[in-house]
Structures are given as C-alpha cells and as structure tokens.
Design a protein around this motif. Structure first.
Motif, PDB file in Angstrom:
ATOM      1  N   THR A 236      55.745 -27.629 -12.435  1.00 37.53           N
ATOM      2  CA  THR A 236      54.935 -27.567 -11.214  1.00 37.53           C
ATOM      3  C   THR A 236      55.783 -27.014 -10.069  1.00 37.53           C
ATOM      4  O   THR A 236      56.993 -26.792 -10.217  1.00 37.53           O
ATOM      5  CB  THR A 236      54.435 -28.967 -10.819  1.00 37.53           C
ATOM      6  N   PHE A 237      55.146 -26.850  -8.919  1.00 40.28           N
ATOM      7  CA  PHE A 237      55.885 -26.368  -7.752  1.00 40.28           C
ATOM      8  C   PHE A 237      56.954 -27.368  -7.320  1.00 40.28           C
ATOM      9  O   PHE A 237      57.969 -26.976  -6.754  1.00 40.28           O
ATOM     10  CB  PHE A 237      54.931 -26.047  -6.599  1.00 40.28           C
ATOM     11  N   LYS A 238      56.758 -28.652  -7.606  1.00 42.91           N
ATOM     12  CA  LYS A 238      57.806 -29.636  -7.306  1.00 42.91           C
ATOM     13  C   LYS A 238      59.083 -29.299  -8.072  1.00 42.91           C
ATOM     14  O   LYS A 238      60.181 -29.472  -7.555  1.00 42.91           O
ATOM     15  CB  LYS A 238      57.334 -31.050  -7.643  1.00 42.91           C
TER      16      LYS A 238
ATOM     17  N   LEU B  77      60.774 -26.422  -6.166  1.00 37.90           N
ATOM     18  CA  LEU B  77      61.488 -26.908  -4.981  1.00 37.90           C
ATOM     19  C   LEU B  77      62.753 -27.664  -5.363  1.00 37.90           C
ATOM     20  O   LEU B  77      63.799 -27.487  -4.730  1.00 37.90           O
ATOM     21  CB  LEU B  77      60.584 -27.805  -4.134  1.00 37.90           C
ATOM     22  N   ALA B  78      62.676 -28.499  -6.392  1.00 44.52           N
ATOM     23  CA  ALA B  78      63.855 -29.255  -6.820  1.00 44.52           C
ATOM     24  C   ALA B  78      64.966 -28.312  -7.267  1.00 44.52           C
ATOM     25  O   ALA B  78      66.133 -28.515  -6.925  1.00 44.52           O
ATOM     26  CB  ALA B  78      63.483 -30.221  -7.951  1.00 44.52           C
ATOM     27  N   PHE B  79      64.619 -27.262  -8.002  1.00 45.17           N
ATOM     28  CA  PHE B  79      65.632 -26.310  -8.462  1.00 45.17           C
ATOM     29  C   PHE B  79      66.255 -25.574  -7.269  1.00 45.17           C
ATOM     30  O   PHE B  79      67.473 -25.379  -7.216  1.00 45.17           O
ATOM     31  CB  PHE B  79      65.018 -25.312  -9.446  1.00 45.17           C
ATOM     32  N   ALA B  80      65.424 -25.179  -6.301  1.00 43.67           N
ATOM     33  CA  ALA B  80      65.932 -24.496  -5.100  1.00 43.67           C
ATOM     34  C   ALA B  80      66.837 -25.422  -4.293  1.00 43.67           C
ATOM     35  O   ALA B  80      67.847 -24.969  -3.731  1.00 43.67           O
ATOM     36  CB  ALA B  80      64.778 -23.988  -4.249  1.00 43.67           C
ATOM     37  N   GLU B  81      66.509 -26.690  -4.227  1.00 41.55           N
ATOM     38  CA  GLU B  81      67.350 -27.641  -3.495  1.00 41.55           C
ATOM     39  C   GLU B  81      68.664 -27.896  -4.221  1.00 41.55           C
ATOM     40  O   GLU B  81      69.709 -28.043  -3.594  1.00 41.55           O
ATOM     41  CB  GLU B  81      66.586 -28.946  -3.269  1.00 41.55           C
ATOM     42  N   GLU B  82      68.643 -27.932  -5.540  1.00 35.81           N
ATOM     43  CA  GLU B  82      69.861 -28.141  -6.336  1.00 35.81           C
ATOM     44  C   GLU B  82      70.742 -26.897  -6.366  1.00 35.81           C
ATOM     45  O   GLU B  82      71.962 -27.005  -6.536  1.00 35.81           O
ATOM     46  CB  GLU B  82      69.486 -28.519  -7.774  1.00 35.81           C
TER      47      GLU B  82
ATOM     48  N   VAL C 239      66.650 -23.547   2.712  1.00 38.49           N
ATOM     49  CA  VAL C 239      66.432 -24.887   3.252  1.00 38.49           C
ATOM     50  C   VAL C 239      64.968 -25.219   2.992  1.00 38.49           C
ATOM     51  O   VAL C 239      64.115 -24.327   2.970  1.00 38.49           O
ATOM     52  CB  VAL C 239      66.796 -24.968   4.753  1.00 38.49           C
ATOM     53  N   THR C 240      64.664 -26.497   2.745  1.00 34.00           N
ATOM     54  CA  THR C 240      63.276 -26.871   2.468  1.00 34.00           C
ATOM     55  C   THR C 240      62.688 -27.821   3.514  1.00 34.00           C
ATOM     56  O   THR C 240      61.480 -27.944   3.597  1.00 34.00           O
ATOM     57  CB  THR C 240      63.135 -27.513   1.074  1.00 34.00           C
ATOM     58  N   PHE C 241      63.470 -28.509   4.284  1.00 35.34           N
ATOM     59  CA  PHE C 241      63.013 -29.452   5.320  1.00 35.34           C
ATOM     60  C   PHE C 241      62.147 -30.573   4.755  1.00 35.34           C
ATOM     61  O   PHE C 241      61.533 -31.305   5.511  1.00 35.34           O
ATOM     62  CB  PHE C 241      62.234 -28.743   6.439  1.00 35.34           C
ATOM     63  N   GLY C 242      62.005 -30.673   3.441  1.00 29.43           N
ATOM     64  CA  GLY C 242      61.206 -31.728   2.844  1.00 29.43           C
ATOM     65  C   GLY C 242      59.706 -31.571   3.013  1.00 29.43           C
ATOM     66  O   GLY C 242      58.950 -32.504   2.770  1.00 29.43           O
ATOM     67  N   ASP C 243      59.247 -30.390   3.437  1.00 27.58           N
ATOM     68  CA  ASP C 243      57.806 -30.204   3.665  1.00 27.58           C
ATOM     69  C   ASP C 243      57.134 -29.327   2.612  1.00 27.58           C
ATOM     70  O   ASP C 243      56.003 -28.886   2.789  1.00 27.58           O
ATOM     71  CB  ASP C 243      57.552 -29.646   5.067  1.00 27.58           C
ATOM     72  N   GLY C 244      57.837 -29.054   1.505  1.00 26.70           N
ATOM     73  CA  GLY C 244      57.234 -28.294   0.426  1.00 26.70           C
ATOM     74  C   GLY C 244      57.175 -26.798   0.640  1.00 26.70           C
ATOM     75  O   GLY C 244      56.392 -26.107  -0.015  1.00 26.70           O
ATOM     76  N   ILE C 245      58.009 -26.279   1.520  1.00 25.67           N
ATOM     77  CA  ILE C 245      58.054 -24.836   1.781  1.00 25.67           C
ATOM     78  C   ILE C 245      59.516 -24.399   1.785  1.00 25.67           C
ATOM     79  O   ILE C 245      60.388 -25.122   2.255  1.00 25.67           O
ATOM     80  CB  ILE C 245      57.388 -24.482   3.138  1.00 25.67           C
ATOM     81  N   ILE C 246      59.755 -23.204   1.272  1.00 25.16           N
ATOM     82  CA  ILE C 246      61.104 -22.634   1.248  1.00 25.16           C
ATOM     83  C   ILE C 246      61.309 -21.830   2.530  1.00 25.16           C
ATOM     84  O   ILE C 246      60.477 -20.994   2.892  1.00 25.16           O
ATOM     85  CB  ILE C 246      61.286 -21.740   0.013  1.00 25.16           C
ATOM     86  N   TYR C 247      62.450 -22.092   3.215  1.00 24.75           N
ATOM     87  CA  TYR C 247      62.781 -21.422   4.478  1.00 24.75           C
ATOM     88  C   TYR C 247      64.130 -20.712   4.385  1.00 24.75           C
ATOM     89  O   TYR C 247      64.989 -21.080   3.581  1.00 24.75           O
ATOM     90  CB  TYR C 247      62.895 -22.454   5.615  1.00 24.75           C
TER      91      TYR C 247
END
Length: 138
Positions: free
Chosen positions: A2-4, A7-12, A34-42
């Motif tokens: 899933t998209f989660k 995001l987890a892979f991008a954060e790691e 950076v993700t800011f914890g809001d479910g979007i890649i920045y």
C-alpha cells in the motif's frame, strides 16, 4: 503493498534520485525527502536553481529510492507541485543546517510536494519483470 509501505520505505531511505526534464534532456539529482507525517512526500529547493525552472515548465518527475544494501528499490512517477506552507518551511529550516540561510517567508525558499502518483517496488530479481510489478496509485 500500500501507499503506507511507500512512505515507510521513503522514510527509511530518505535520499532519492529525482529526475526532471530540461527541454528534451533528462536531469537527475539526489534529494533528501521529508514526509512531515501527513502522508505526502516533500522536498525543498531554491527558486534560483535549474530544478525549479524545470518543474515550473514540466511538473512531471520520477523518483528512485534504494535500500542501503541495494536489495530493494522504489520508483515513483507523478507531478510535483509548489506548496506555500510557512509552518512546514520553518520546520525544515529548523531541522536542516544547510537551510539556515533561508527564512520561511523567503520567496527563494521553495517547498515542493508529490501529492499523487504511481509507485512500484522492485528488486534485482524482479528486474526483467517490471511490467508485472504491482503499481501502487496514490
């Protein structure tokens, strides 16, 4: 997946390669996510850089993330957009020493996000099966 998972892979693995087009010439450079914890890649950049001009002319980008041991990769395609969010800009400036020359109100400090796109995970074992890989739309 899933998209989660995306995001987890991008954060790691927050360093990615970001590809843009400069006319008919592809341009690739490393960026820190950076993700800011809001479910979007920045991402952040400066209005004086070529990437800002390239994105203004053609917002379509592709990102490539890789695990530290090169066993897994993530490719994301989508359209990047400029965000005017003073709070998020200030948070980045406070957290990243290389941004200390900017202020959140500085028109040269650009915050970018990738709100929608498609993502695929793959590994060396999947290298010849790209079209069969699951596409994660977000």
């Amino acid at each position: 997946m899933t998209f989660k998972d995306v995001l987890a892979f991008a954060e790691e693995n927050p360093v990615c390669k970001l590809a843009t087009m400069d006319g008919d010439q592809p341009r690739v450079r490393a960026f820190l996510t950076v993700t800011f914890g809001d479910g979007i890649i920045y991402f952040s950049t400066a209005a004086t850089k070529d990437i800002y001009r390239q994105i203004s002319e053609n917002p379509k980008v592709e990102l490539c993330y890789c695990s530290g041991d090169f066993s897994r990769m993530l490719r994301i395609a989508g359209e990047i957009e400029v965000v005017d969010d003073r709070e998020k800009k200030q948070k980045l400036i406070d957290e990243r020493d290389y941004l200390k020359g900017f202020t959140a109100d500085d028109p040269l400090f650009i915050l970018l996000r990738l709100p929608h796109g498609s993502a695929r995970f793959w590994s060396v074992q999947d290298n010849t099966k790209e079209s069969a890989l699951q596409v994660i739309e977000f």
